[in-house]
Design a protein around this motif. Sequence first.
Motif, PDB file in Angstrom:
ATOM      1  N   PRO A  70       0.811  -1.223   0.000  1.00  0.00           N
ATOM      2  CA  PRO A  70       0.000   0.000   0.000  1.00  0.00           C
ATOM      3  C   PRO A  70       0.842   1.269   0.000  1.00  0.00           C
ATOM      4  CG  PRO A  70       0.066  -0.942   2.181  1.00  0.00           C
ATOM      5  CD  PRO A  70       0.808  -1.900   1.283  1.00  0.00           C
ATOM      6  N   ARG A 125      -3.277  -2.446   2.548  1.00  0.00           N
ATOM      7  CA  ARG A 125      -3.318  -1.337   3.497  1.00  0.00           C
ATOM      8  C   ARG A 125      -3.969  -1.757   4.805  1.00  0.00           C
ATOM      9  NH1 ARG A 125      -7.108   1.488   5.510  1.00  0.00           N
ATOM     10  NH2 ARG A 125      -8.589   0.838   3.948  1.00  0.00           N
ATOM     11  N   ALA A 133      -4.738  -3.471  -3.231  1.00  0.00           N
ATOM     12  CA  ALA A 133      -4.047  -2.379  -2.535  1.00  0.00           C
ATOM     13  C   ALA A 133      -4.742  -2.068  -1.209  1.00  0.00           C
ATOM     14  CB  ALA A 133      -3.992  -1.132  -3.416  1.00  0.00           C
ATOM     15  N   GLU A 134      -6.065  -2.097  -1.192  1.00  0.00           N
ATOM     16  CA  GLU A 134      -6.803  -1.845   0.050  1.00  0.00           C
ATOM     17  C   GLU A 134      -6.627  -3.001   1.035  1.00  0.00           C
ATOM     18  OE1 GLU A 134      -8.624   0.880   1.253  1.00  0.00           O
ATOM     19  OE2 GLU A 134      -7.503   1.810  -0.360  1.00  0.00           O
ATOM     20  N   TRP A 191      -5.456   4.443   8.633  1.00  0.00           N
ATOM     21  CA  TRP A 191      -4.295   3.739   9.152  1.00  0.00           C
ATOM     22  C   TRP A 191      -4.364   3.446  10.642  1.00  0.00           C
ATOM     23  CZ3 TRP A 191      -0.594   1.481   6.390  1.00  0.00           C
ATOM     24  CH2 TRP A 191      -0.538   1.800   5.044  1.00  0.00           C
TER      25      TRP A 191
END
Length: 156
Positions: free
Chosen positions: A56, A112, A108-109, A154
Amino acid sequence: MILRTGALWLGLFALYLGLAGQAGLHEAVTGAVVAALATAWACRVRRHAQRRFAWPAGALRHGGRTFAGLVPATARTGRVLLRAALTGFHPGHALRRPFRRGPEDDPAEAGRRACALLLASLSPDSFVLRADPGRDEALVHALGAPGPASDPRWLA
């Protein structure tokens, strides 16, 4: 693919040599074999995984900030636990923090989310209890006073 595999092998080889404690032919050969086996395993897992992850954006920045905060967080945790031992005060509590999940099928998520949960749990004064799919929040256990409002992507 070859570049990524080579970088993975090189990183694992360097990690092994760094943790070996001494440099020599035996360590270099062992490190090369261990790095090759771990790289082969990682490539096989990546090839057959049903859920894809991607590195990510922002992971290095948030990871660096997390690692930089480990020493102060450890000192805070020591103070809180010492006070709890002396006074009998129970310092732990659960907090619901906003945590934006993003699309479930985006690699990508997914990467992350995995990095965010790992980084949020590395700190000695808190860890993630739950981050259920379908809910844009995470349940976090914390010691002492709650920290500042977190970045909802995050948890940090």
